[in-house]
Design an enzyme around this catalytic site. Structure first.
Site, PDB file in Angstrom:
ATOM      1  N   ASP A 128      28.657 -30.813 -16.055  1.00 32.98           N
ATOM      2  CA  ASP A 128      28.534 -31.308 -14.573  1.00 32.98           C
ATOM      3  C   ASP A 128      30.050 -31.206 -13.790  1.00 32.98           C
ATOM      4  O   ASP A 128      30.896 -30.804 -14.572  1.00 32.98           O
ATOM      5  CB  ASP A 128      27.943 -32.610 -14.551  1.00 32.98           C
ATOM      6  CG  ASP A 128      27.109 -32.996 -13.331  1.00 32.98           C
ATOM      7  OD1 ASP A 128      27.719 -32.733 -12.127  1.00 32.98           O
ATOM      8  OD2 ASP A 128      26.120 -33.288 -13.297  1.00 32.98           O
ATOM      9  N   ASP A 169      31.813 -26.377 -12.376  1.00 32.23           N
ATOM     10  CA  ASP A 169      31.502 -26.208 -10.938  1.00 32.23           C
ATOM     11  C   ASP A 169      31.033 -25.026 -10.674  1.00 32.23           C
ATOM     12  O   ASP A 169      31.495 -24.105 -10.858  1.00 32.23           O
ATOM     13  CB  ASP A 169      32.751 -26.645 -10.268  1.00 32.23           C
ATOM     14  CG  ASP A 169      32.613 -26.476  -8.733  1.00 32.23           C
ATOM     15  OD1 ASP A 169      31.373 -26.099  -8.428  1.00 32.23           O
ATOM     16  OD2 ASP A 169      33.559 -26.855  -7.847  1.00 32.23           O
ATOM     17  N   TYR A 222      17.707 -27.256   2.910  1.00 28.78           N
ATOM     18  CA  TYR A 222      17.214 -27.414   1.520  1.00 28.78           C
ATOM     19  C   TYR A 222      16.169 -26.230   1.320  1.00 28.78           C
ATOM     20  O   TYR A 222      16.242 -25.480   0.231  1.00 28.78           O
ATOM     21  CB  TYR A 222      16.599 -28.983   1.191  1.00 28.78           C
ATOM     22  CG  TYR A 222      16.025 -29.122  -0.138  1.00 28.78           C
ATOM     23  CD1 TYR A 222      17.091 -29.355  -1.167  1.00 28.78           C
ATOM     24  CD2 TYR A 222      14.614 -29.222  -0.323  1.00 28.78           C
ATOM     25  CE1 TYR A 222      16.652 -29.492  -2.389  1.00 28.78           C
ATOM     26  CE2 TYR A 222      14.226 -29.683  -1.600  1.00 28.78           C
ATOM     27  CZ  TYR A 222      15.089 -29.608  -2.749  1.00 28.78           C
ATOM     28  OH  TYR A 222      14.623 -29.978  -3.903  1.00 28.78           O
TER      29      TYR A 222
HETATM   30  N1  SER Z   1      12.617 -34.607  -4.378  1.00 27.14           N
HETATM   31  C1  SER Z   1      12.966 -33.420  -3.769  1.00 27.14           C
HETATM   32  C2  SER Z   1      13.795 -34.053  -2.540  1.00 27.14           C
HETATM   33  O1  SER Z   1      13.035 -35.081  -1.936  1.00 27.14           O
HETATM   34  C3  SER Z   1      11.987 -32.688  -3.391  1.00 27.14           C
HETATM   35  O2  SER Z   1      12.039 -31.508  -4.168  1.00 27.14           O
HETATM   36  O3  SER Z   1      14.592 -33.790  -2.006  1.00 27.14           O
END
Ligand code: SER
Length: 324
Positions: A34, A53, A142
């Protein structure tokens, strides 16, 4: 046996996967890494731990040269809400980090596990029984990094025969390490607040339905997928998996069965509500069931009972105050 490398080993999944794999295989064979060193004695003292990293390829090369790695569980990543706040960092870690890990897997001939997410879907995806193969046009950073990751992993399998495999995880619920910066975090926080204060203020609307899974099922899913016969896998990198789907109100009612004084109110966070609204209500995980035998064990009822018992134990409440 070749060794197993885990990145993000101090994160929500990594901290539990490290211990699970050290129990399942030999302690010395699991190389946990980590970007900070562990303070938790069980993790620190049970096997090798390295600073890594994943955005720096030199760190990866150093670890690959030191240990004979056969499989990588690449869990170093930012979650959805924090990725919205830091989109640039999210790209660096979630995409560039994965790219460096894929390159290492190619050069050192490793199998690779990559966690995708319900976040890989978007507002135009069918919301109910979301199919395995469907529209993926996420509008969060994301989600964009997760779709990119799925595609990159598919590409490395097709082009370089890297044995890449992955799951689209729903919200993961666990009592050991709390998640950080996810949209589904409420489903963990609620248990701590319920046990400690009998009250929780939820940042999602009461009728927001999302897929969830208890961590023991998630750990088993990862290991079962990585141990599955590769010839049976048609999808490889991004299997829909789920164990339950519920709304905050439904979870609150389930908690009340154990803690009758528990009460909930709502104060909606527009960022996380917006993210949740763009995700499916519930996934169809029949491809995972068919191709490698996926089957969850924990229902909403079983998960809730276990979470309350474990958190009460951790917090050290006197017996009479513990959940019924
Ligand atoms: N648990 C995650 C989030 O809320 C979803 O992949 O970002």
């Amino acid at each position: 046996m070749k060794k197993i490398l885990i990145t993000g080993a101090l994160g929500q999944i990594g901290s539990e996967l490290t211990m699970a794999l050290r129990n399942h295989y030999k302690d010395r064979d699991i190389i946990a890494t980590d970007i900070r060193m562990p303070s938790e004695p069980a993790l620190r003292d049970s096997g090798p731990f390295e600073f890594l990293d994943c955005t720096d390829p030199n760190h990866i090369t150093r670890v690959m040269q030191r240990f004979d790695i056969g499989t990588i569980y690449h869990l170093g990543a930012l979650l959805s809400a924090v990725s919205e706040m830091k989109p640039n960092t999210a790209w660096q870690i979630n995409v560039n980090g994965l790219y460096h890990i894929l390159e290492a897997a190619r050069q050192y001939k490793c199998a690779l596990f990559f966690p995708s997410s319900i976040g890989a879907f978007g507002p135009t995806t069918p919301k109910v029984d979301t199919p395995q193969d469907t529209i993926q046009r996420p509008d969060t950073m994301y989600g964009i990094t997760k779709v990119t990751g799925e595609l990159l992993c598919d590409y490395y399998f097709k082009k370089f025969a890297v044995d890449t495999r992955g799951l689209r995880f729903p919200g993961l619920i666990s009592y050991q390490t709390e998640p950080g910066g996810g949209t589904t975090d409420y489903a963990v926080e609620i248990f701590y607040e319920a046990v400690k204060h009998k009250h929780y203020t939820c940042y999602l609307r009461e009728n927001t339905s999302l897929d969830m899974m208890y961590m023991p099922d998630a750990l088993r899913a990862m290991v079962e997928l990585m141990e599955a016969d590769g010839n049976r896998l048609v999808h490889r990198n991004a299997f829909n998996v789920t164990a339950m789907s519920f709304t905050p109100a439904q979870l609150g009612r389930e908690i009340q069965k154990h803690l009758p004084q528990f009460g909930m109110e709502y104060s909606v966070d527009p960022v996380r509500q917006g993210i949740a609204d763009s995700w499916p209500d519930n996934l169809d995980d029949s491809a995972a069931r068919r191709e490698w035998g996926w089957k969850p064990k924990y229902t909403l009822e079983a998960m809730t009972k276990d979470m309350i018992a474990r958190i009460s134990e951790r917090i050290g409440l006197p017996q009479e105050q513990k959940a019924r």
